[in-house]
Design a protein around this motif. Structure first.
Motif, PDB file in Angstrom:
ATOM      1  N   VAL A  89     -51.581 -48.859 101.357  1.00  0.00           N
ATOM      2  CA  VAL A  89     -50.671 -49.550 102.270  1.00  0.00           C
ATOM      3  C   VAL A  89     -50.816 -48.921 103.653  1.00  0.00           C
ATOM      4  O   VAL A  89     -50.732 -47.691 103.811  1.00  0.00           O
ATOM      5  CB  VAL A  89     -49.198 -49.449 101.803  1.00  0.00           C
ATOM      6  N   PHE A  90     -51.083 -49.758 104.652  1.00  0.00           N
ATOM      7  CA  PHE A  90     -51.102 -49.323 106.045  1.00  0.00           C
ATOM      8  C   PHE A  90     -49.848 -49.890 106.707  1.00  0.00           C
ATOM      9  O   PHE A  90     -49.759 -51.101 106.936  1.00  0.00           O
ATOM     10  CB  PHE A  90     -52.372 -49.820 106.747  1.00  0.00           C
ATOM     11  N   SER A 123     -63.607 -50.612  94.885  1.00  0.00           N
ATOM     12  CA  SER A 123     -63.136 -51.792  95.602  1.00  0.00           C
ATOM     13  C   SER A 123     -61.699 -51.583  96.081  1.00  0.00           C
ATOM     14  O   SER A 123     -60.764 -52.145  95.519  1.00  0.00           O
ATOM     15  CB  SER A 123     -63.197 -53.027  94.696  1.00  0.00           C
ATOM     16  N   PRO A 124     -61.504 -50.722  97.088  1.00  0.00           N
ATOM     17  CA  PRO A 124     -60.146 -50.491  97.586  1.00  0.00           C
ATOM     18  C   PRO A 124     -59.575 -51.762  98.217  1.00  0.00           C
ATOM     19  O   PRO A 124     -60.292 -52.548  98.825  1.00  0.00           O
ATOM     20  CB  PRO A 124     -60.336 -49.387  98.624  1.00  0.00           C
ATOM     21  N   VAL A 125     -58.286 -51.945  98.046  1.00  0.00           N
ATOM     22  CA  VAL A 125     -57.587 -53.105  98.606  1.00  0.00           C
ATOM     23  C   VAL A 125     -56.491 -52.606  99.536  1.00  0.00           C
ATOM     24  O   VAL A 125     -55.572 -51.895  99.110  1.00  0.00           O
ATOM     25  CB  VAL A 125     -56.982 -53.986  97.493  1.00  0.00           C
ATOM     26  N   ALA A 126     -56.615 -52.965 100.804  1.00  0.00           N
ATOM     27  CA  ALA A 126     -55.650 -52.545 101.806  1.00  0.00           C
ATOM     28  C   ALA A 126     -54.591 -53.614 102.005  1.00  0.00           C
ATOM     29  O   ALA A 126     -54.908 -54.794 102.114  1.00  0.00           O
ATOM     30  CB  ALA A 126     -56.367 -52.290 103.135  1.00  0.00           C
ATOM     31  N   LYS A 165     -61.237 -54.799 100.583  1.00  0.00           N
ATOM     32  CA  LYS A 165     -60.533 -56.068 100.630  1.00  0.00           C
ATOM     33  C   LYS A 165     -59.301 -55.839 101.505  1.00  0.00           C
ATOM     34  O   LYS A 165     -58.693 -54.755 101.441  1.00  0.00           O
ATOM     35  CB  LYS A 165     -60.088 -56.511  99.230  1.00  0.00           C
ATOM     36  N   VAL A 166     -58.955 -56.830 102.296  1.00  0.00           N
ATOM     37  CA  VAL A 166     -57.844 -56.649 103.231  1.00  0.00           C
ATOM     38  C   VAL A 166     -56.822 -57.768 103.061  1.00  0.00           C
ATOM     39  O   VAL A 166     -57.140 -58.948 103.240  1.00  0.00           O
ATOM     40  CB  VAL A 166     -58.339 -56.602 104.695  1.00  0.00           C
ATOM     41  N   TYR A 167     -55.604 -57.373 102.706  1.00  0.00           N
ATOM     42  CA  TYR A 167     -54.474 -58.291 102.640  1.00  0.00           C
ATOM     43  C   TYR A 167     -53.579 -57.992 103.845  1.00  0.00           C
ATOM     44  O   TYR A 167     -53.332 -56.819 104.164  1.00  0.00           O
ATOM     45  CB  TYR A 167     -53.649 -58.099 101.365  1.00  0.00           C
ATOM     46  N   GLY A 168     -53.095 -59.022 104.484  1.00  0.00           N
ATOM     47  CA  GLY A 168     -52.250 -58.832 105.667  1.00  0.00           C
ATOM     48  C   GLY A 168     -50.876 -59.439 105.481  1.00  0.00           C
ATOM     49  O   GLY A 168     -50.737 -60.537 104.941  1.00  0.00           O
ATOM     50  N   VAL A 169     -49.849 -58.710 105.933  1.00  0.00           N
ATOM     51  CA  VAL A 169     -48.468 -59.205 105.889  1.00  0.00           C
ATOM     52  C   VAL A 169     -47.941 -59.351 107.317  1.00  0.00           C
ATOM     53  O   VAL A 169     -48.094 -58.443 108.141  1.00  0.00           O
ATOM     54  CB  VAL A 169     -47.543 -58.232 105.109  1.00  0.00           C
ATOM     55  N   SER A 170     -47.325 -60.493 107.610  1.00  0.00           N
ATOM     56  CA  SER A 170     -46.618 -60.674 108.885  1.00  0.00           C
ATOM     57  C   SER A 170     -45.399 -61.547 108.637  1.00  0.00           C
ATOM     58  O   SER A 170     -45.355 -62.318 107.671  1.00  0.00           O
ATOM     59  CB  SER A 170     -47.528 -61.315 109.939  1.00  0.00           C
ATOM     60  N   LEU A 226     -51.467 -48.295  93.549  1.00  0.00           N
ATOM     61  CA  LEU A 226     -51.262 -47.703  94.876  1.00  0.00           C
ATOM     62  C   LEU A 226     -51.556 -46.207  94.849  1.00  0.00           C
ATOM     63  O   LEU A 226     -51.004 -45.469  94.028  1.00  0.00           O
ATOM     64  CB  LEU A 226     -49.818 -47.937  95.339  1.00  0.00           C
ATOM     65  N   CYS A 227     -52.446 -45.770  95.735  1.00  0.00           N
ATOM     66  CA  CYS A 227     -52.775 -44.331  95.751  1.00  0.00           C
ATOM     67  C   CYS A 227     -52.571 -43.677  97.115  1.00  0.00           C
ATOM     68  O   CYS A 227     -52.533 -42.456  97.210  1.00  0.00           O
ATOM     69  CB  CYS A 227     -54.199 -44.095  95.265  1.00  0.00           C
ATOM     70  N   HIS A 228     -52.433 -44.478  98.202  1.00  0.00           N
ATOM     71  CA  HIS A 228     -52.236 -43.862  99.516  1.00  0.00           C
ATOM     72  C   HIS A 228     -51.430 -44.784 100.436  1.00  0.00           C
ATOM     73  O   HIS A 228     -51.638 -46.001 100.447  1.00  0.00           O
ATOM     74  CB  HIS A 228     -53.582 -43.542 100.187  1.00  0.00           C
ATOM     75  N   VAL A 229     -50.526 -44.169 101.209  1.00  0.00           N
ATOM     76  CA  VAL A 229     -49.751 -44.890 102.226  1.00  0.00           C
ATOM     77  C   VAL A 229     -50.000 -44.247 103.569  1.00  0.00           C
ATOM     78  O   VAL A 229     -49.842 -43.030 103.740  1.00  0.00           O
ATOM     79  CB  VAL A 229     -48.241 -44.874 101.896  1.00  0.00           C
ATOM     80  N   SER A 230     -50.432 -45.063 104.522  1.00  0.00           N
ATOM     81  CA  SER A 230     -50.734 -44.607 105.869  1.00  0.00           C
ATOM     82  C   SER A 230     -49.631 -45.135 106.789  1.00  0.00           C
ATOM     83  O   SER A 230     -49.510 -46.337 107.006  1.00  0.00           O
ATOM     84  CB  SER A 230     -52.110 -45.156 106.292  1.00  0.00           C
ATOM     85  N   LEU A 231     -48.803 -44.231 107.304  1.00  0.00           N
ATOM     86  CA  LEU A 231     -47.600 -44.596 108.058  1.00  0.00           C
ATOM     87  C   LEU A 231     -47.798 -44.365 109.553  1.00  0.00           C
ATOM     88  O   LEU A 231     -48.115 -43.254 109.975  1.00  0.00           O
ATOM     89  CB  LEU A 231     -46.416 -43.760 107.561  1.00  0.00           C
ATOM     90  N   GLN A 232     -47.595 -45.414 110.333  1.00  0.00           N
ATOM     91  CA  GLN A 232     -47.729 -45.286 111.788  1.00  0.00           C
ATOM     92  C   GLN A 232     -46.362 -45.116 112.424  1.00  0.00           C
ATOM     93  O   GLN A 232     -45.456 -45.908 112.207  1.00  0.00           O
ATOM     94  CB  GLN A 232     -48.404 -46.534 112.357  1.00  0.00           C
ATOM     95  N   THR A 233     -46.232 -44.054 113.235  1.00  0.00           N
ATOM     96  CA  THR A 233     -45.001 -43.848 114.006  1.00  0.00           C
ATOM     97  C   THR A 233     -45.401 -43.704 115.481  1.00  0.00           C
ATOM     98  O   THR A 233     -46.165 -44.511 115.974  1.00  0.00           O
ATOM     99  CB  THR A 233     -44.204 -42.631 113.482  1.00  0.00           C
ATOM    100  N   GLY A 234     -44.874 -42.706 116.177  1.00  0.00           N
ATOM    101  CA  GLY A 234     -45.234 -42.575 117.588  1.00  0.00           C
ATOM    102  C   GLY A 234     -44.634 -41.354 118.235  1.00  0.00           C
ATOM    103  O   GLY A 234     -43.990 -40.521 117.573  1.00  0.00           O
TER     104      GLY A 234
END
Length: 375
Positions: A85-86, A8-11, A39-44, A122-130
């Protein structure tokens, strides 16, 4: 290293209301999503807008991650649940030094909170750059003229440019937790997607410009230079970007690697301009090299036109200045190099997501209309 409960991964999607956040939320909730069910948690920073598919979120957190105290207060209780964490969040300032300071603090606040909690999962962090990774600080007025970008196609193994770049600092931060979690880096091109909350939304900027031109019977002029009009560029469909984030988070071989993320094809702005003309029913205007056209100057007094669009069409309440980036667009399309990334590394590692850039424009514009962001 913390071992998550993979049943049950939680993003935790930080920056959930941007173009990539919307697409990633929807992709994670598909029954076919790799590594799921999620499961998806969102932060804004702000409350969810009415157009956001909020039913897909298991939890929404309103949080400015620059605030360490609030970040600790709201995320510490979740540290025994969150497995991934995305990081899609971004704050943009006039100087690159300020970008480094603010973006680094945001990311560090979240990661320090989650990793310092007892029994962190926490086991993985997916970092978006450009692609600014390969071009340097092109929006910093004091540095932009000094930067010499890498040659295209941009490759992940190119050395860093000798200029400050907050993307470099964010990469260093995620790599500094070797015993806590694995990570992946996702260097996107111009993102094509649907949101009113993305700082750099090229499609929305172009859409507003086209609608204003049509309404006022102005010529829909290209605002870049002749080189950009004729040479190759690439883009990143938000859906492809979401797929790559999920793929890397669920693929052992992709851990602790950086990947370019584009649609896998190229286009010229001349080709794209014809598509935009068809979508918005405006006349195609061939490029004229007579004078440099400053779209930011042209659009700066058109805010009232947009206000009328919003009012008359019952749109989600926005101000033109909030949803467009004419200053950045003006600068970006006047470069004298091809903006193309190599997707070879992604292919070699097993990611085969793609999109036809020119065919993707109309569906995303239609999505923006369905969301009541565009008329």
């Amino acid at each position: 290293m913390a071992q998550a409960n993979h049943n049950s991964p939680v993003a935790l999607i930080v920056g959930v209301t941007g173009m990539a956040g919307v697409a990633l939320t929807e992709a994670l909730k598909k029954p076919t999503a790799l590594g799921g069910p999620w499961k998806v948690y969102g932060v804004s920073r702000r409350l969810l807008p009415t157009w956001f598919p909020s039913s897909l979120l298991d939890k929404h957190i309103t949080l400015d991650t620059l605030n360490m105290e609030n970040t600790c207060k709201l995320l510490t209780p979740l540290a025994t649940h969150i497995t991934h964490v995305f990081w899609l969040a971004i704050t943009v300032n006039e100087s690159e030094e300020l970008n480094i300071s603010c973006n680094s603090k945001m990311l560090s606040n979240v990661l320090n909170t989650l990793t310092s909690a007892p029994n962190s999962t926490l086991c993985h962090v997916s970092l978006q750059t450009g692609t600014k990774h390969y071009m340097g600080p092109i929006y910093d007025s004091t540095l932009a003229s000094q930067v010499i970008p890498h040659e295209a196609p941009f490759r992940e193994d190119y050395p860093r440019l000798p200029f400050p770049n907050f993307y470099y600092d964010l990469e260093d931060i995620v790599a500094s937790y070797p015993k806590s979690f694995t990570y992946s880096i996702h260097r996107s091109s111009i993102i094509i997607g649907a949101s009113s909350r993305s700082i750099f939304n090229g499609l929305l900027t172009l859409s507003v410009y086209a609608l204003v031109c049509k309404h006022g019977n102005y010529p829909f002029r290209f605002y870049g230079n002749k080189y950009t009009w004729e040479h190759f560029w690439d883009a990143t469909d938000a859906t492809v970007l979401a797929e790559q984030h999920i793929w890397a988070s669920a693929t052992e071989k992709a851990k602790n690697q950086a990947f370019n993320c584009t649609n896998g094809d190229v286009f010229t702005w001349k080709m794209l301009w014809r598509v935009l003309c068809d979508v918005f029913d405006v006349e195609f205007v061939p490029f004229e090299d007579k004078e440099i056209f400053n779209v930011a100057e042209f659009m700066k007094d058109k805010g009232q036109v947009w206000d009328r669009f919003v009012e008359e069409n019952g749109l989600y309440k926005t101000k033109m200045e909030e949803i467009t980036t004419f200053g950045a667009a003006n600068a970006t399309l006047k470069v004298d190099f091809q903006h193309v990334c190599s997707m070879n590394k992604s292919r070699e590692f097993g990611f085969h997501g793609y999109a036809d850039t020119l065919k993707s424009i109309a569906p995303w514009v239609e999505r923006l209309r369905q969301m009541k962001i565009l008329p």
